[in-house]
Scaffold this motif. Structure first.
Motif, PDB file in Angstrom:
ATOM      1  N   LEU A  20      18.132  23.857 -33.771  1.00 48.36           N
ATOM      2  CA  LEU A  20      19.411  23.337 -32.925  1.00 48.36           C
ATOM      3  C   LEU A  20      19.321  21.698 -33.948  1.00 48.36           C
ATOM      4  O   LEU A  20      20.285  20.962 -33.891  1.00 48.36           O
ATOM      5  CB  LEU A  20      19.384  22.928 -31.623  1.00 48.36           C
ATOM      6  N   PHE A  21      18.563  20.684 -34.058  1.00 42.65           N
ATOM      7  CA  PHE A  21      19.038  19.605 -34.281  1.00 42.65           C
ATOM      8  C   PHE A  21      19.179  19.727 -36.421  1.00 42.65           C
ATOM      9  O   PHE A  21      20.218  19.521 -37.040  1.00 42.65           O
ATOM     10  CB  PHE A  21      17.415  18.704 -35.518  1.00 42.65           C
ATOM     11  N   ALA A  22      18.768  21.386 -36.984  1.00 42.41           N
ATOM     12  CA  ALA A  22      19.605  21.252 -38.359  1.00 42.41           C
ATOM     13  C   ALA A  22      21.226  21.607 -38.235  1.00 42.41           C
ATOM     14  O   ALA A  22      21.875  21.565 -39.383  1.00 42.41           O
ATOM     15  CB  ALA A  22      18.829  22.213 -38.661  1.00 42.41           C
ATOM     16  N   ALA A  23      21.304  23.006 -37.298  1.00 43.55           N
ATOM     17  CA  ALA A  23      22.767  22.954 -36.994  1.00 43.55           C
ATOM     18  C   ALA A  23      23.736  21.423 -36.618  1.00 43.55           C
ATOM     19  O   ALA A  23      24.723  21.702 -36.450  1.00 43.55           O
ATOM     20  CB  ALA A  23      22.287  23.774 -35.819  1.00 43.55           C
ATOM     21  N   GLU A  24      23.193  20.252 -36.070  1.00 44.08           N
ATOM     22  CA  GLU A  24      23.667  19.522 -35.684  1.00 44.08           C
ATOM     23  C   GLU A  24      23.510  18.438 -36.689  1.00 44.08           C
ATOM     24  O   GLU A  24      23.741  17.038 -37.330  1.00 44.08           O
ATOM     25  CB  GLU A  24      23.421  18.539 -34.433  1.00 44.08           C
ATOM     26  N   GLY A  25      22.574  18.819 -38.692  1.00 44.76           N
ATOM     27  CA  GLY A  25      23.289  17.926 -39.448  1.00 44.76           C
ATOM     28  C   GLY A  25      22.148  17.142 -40.106  1.00 44.76           C
ATOM     29  O   GLY A  25      21.788  16.212 -41.280  1.00 44.76           O
ATOM     30  N   ILE A  26      21.194  17.551 -39.210  1.00 44.39           N
ATOM     31  CA  ILE A  26      19.682  16.443 -39.211  1.00 44.39           C
ATOM     32  C   ILE A  26      18.708  17.395 -40.234  1.00 44.39           C
ATOM     33  O   ILE A  26      18.753  18.490 -39.923  1.00 44.39           O
ATOM     34  CB  ILE A  26      18.613  16.325 -38.079  1.00 44.39           C
ATOM     35  N   PRO A  27      18.382  16.817 -41.711  1.00 47.27           N
ATOM     36  CA  PRO A  27      17.540  17.324 -42.446  1.00 47.27           C
ATOM     37  C   PRO A  27      16.208  17.496 -41.825  1.00 47.27           C
ATOM     38  O   PRO A  27      15.285  17.153 -41.240  1.00 47.27           O
ATOM     39  CB  PRO A  27      17.809  16.933 -43.549  1.00 47.27           C
ATOM     40  N   VAL A  28      15.640  18.778 -41.779  1.00 52.18           N
ATOM     41  CA  VAL A  28      14.491  19.348 -41.107  1.00 52.18           C
ATOM     42  C   VAL A  28      13.327  19.809 -42.062  1.00 52.18           C
ATOM     43  O   VAL A  28      13.361  20.702 -43.155  1.00 52.18           O
ATOM     44  CB  VAL A  28      14.179  20.571 -40.483  1.00 52.18           C
ATOM     45  N   PHE A  29      11.832  19.121 -42.210  1.00 50.23           N
ATOM     46  CA  PHE A  29      11.341  19.595 -42.923  1.00 50.23           C
ATOM     47  C   PHE A  29      10.179  20.425 -42.045  1.00 50.23           C
ATOM     48  O   PHE A  29       9.862  20.057 -40.822  1.00 50.23           O
ATOM     49  CB  PHE A  29      10.003  18.477 -43.286  1.00 50.23           C
ATOM     50  N   ASP A  30       9.601  21.703 -42.131  1.00 48.27           N
ATOM     51  CA  ASP A  30       9.287  22.424 -41.134  1.00 48.27           C
ATOM     52  C   ASP A  30       7.484  22.830 -42.042  1.00 48.27           C
ATOM     53  O   ASP A  30       6.970  23.449 -42.924  1.00 48.27           O
ATOM     54  CB  ASP A  30       9.436  23.492 -41.455  1.00 48.27           C
ATOM     55  N   ALA A  31       6.621  21.931 -41.207  1.00 51.83           N
ATOM     56  CA  ALA A  31       4.911  21.594 -41.709  1.00 51.83           C
ATOM     57  C   ALA A  31       4.805  23.536 -41.840  1.00 51.83           C
ATOM     58  O   ALA A  31       3.723  23.306 -42.641  1.00 51.83           O
ATOM     59  CB  ALA A  31       4.380  21.191 -40.675  1.00 51.83           C
ATOM     60  N   ASP A  32       4.970  24.305 -40.925  1.00 54.04           N
ATOM     61  CA  ASP A  32       4.562  26.074 -40.330  1.00 54.04           C
ATOM     62  C   ASP A  32       4.663  26.404 -42.159  1.00 54.04           C
ATOM     63  O   ASP A  32       4.257  27.322 -42.829  1.00 54.04           O
ATOM     64  CB  ASP A  32       4.862  26.396 -39.882  1.00 54.04           C
TER      65      ASP A  32
END
Length: 202
Positions: A20-32
């Motif tokens: 949902l954060f990514a859909a708002e244009g926020i770059p996301v780093f997924d540790a998993d």
């Protein structure tokens, strides 16, 4: 740039919330996702883990079922595993942050399951905890393929209790009311962070 850490115990809806954060244009780093990539053939974790735990590597990759079985037999090896994997994840996270800065991002999100367990909360500006009632959590997790109560209890024993996470959070997202409700909460958090960025405190 505001750095946000998203965390939450298993089954709380963290991955969905990160999306949902990514859909708002926020770059996301997924540790998993980073760990999964490092465990795959050619991944940087395969060779050091094959030397430390020869029984968990097969066909050039880390077999997660074998790793889980090994740690169940020898739980003291969690520390050895983390000593190998955590620095590799940190290197990927640093590269992600450097790229986000170069791209001019105003905010980034780190999806970190073991945020408090690794002390990473001290290295971000904001902590967001994803939470839901315990009965909903158990129902979600036990519905997953290959999951059973004993395995869930072992995972939970390695994680900071949900109540403690909520107490240490800057924001809490309740995922018990569905995705649309969680999306509204995400947008409210981002609005608050934009205002904080525009009007920083003393």
């Amino acid at each position: 740039m505001i750095t946000v850490a998203l965390t939450g115990s298993i089954g709380m809806g963290k991955s969905t919330t990160a999306s949902l954060f990514a859909a708002e244009g926020i770059p996301v780093f997924d540790a998993d996702a980073a760990v999964a990539d490092m465990y795959a053939p050619g991944g940087e974790a395969v060779t050091p883990l094959s030397m430390a735990f020869p029984d968990i590597v097969a066909d050039g990759c880390v077999n997660r079922d074998k790793l889980s079985a090994h740690l169940k037999r020898q739980p003291d090896d969690f520390a050895r595993l983390e000593a190998i994997v955590h620095p590799l994840v940190a290197a990927r996270r640093a590269a992600f942050l450097e790229q986000a800065r170069a791209d001019g991002a105003w905010c980034v999100l780190f999806d970190i399951p073991l945020l408090f367990e690794t002390g990473m909360e001290a290295h971000v500006d904001v902590v967001v905890v994803v939470s839901a009632p315990a009965d909903i959590q158990r129902t979600r997790v036990l519905a997953r393929d290959g999951m059973h109560a004993e395995k869930l209890d072992m995972i939970l024993s390695r994680q900071t209790p949900d109540a403690h996470k909520r107490d240490r959070a800057d924001f809490v997202i309740d995922t018990s009311k569905g995705v649309d409700d969680a999306r509204h909460q995400v947008r409210a958090i981002l609005d608050a962070l934009r205002k904080r960025r525009q009007n920083p405190g003393p």
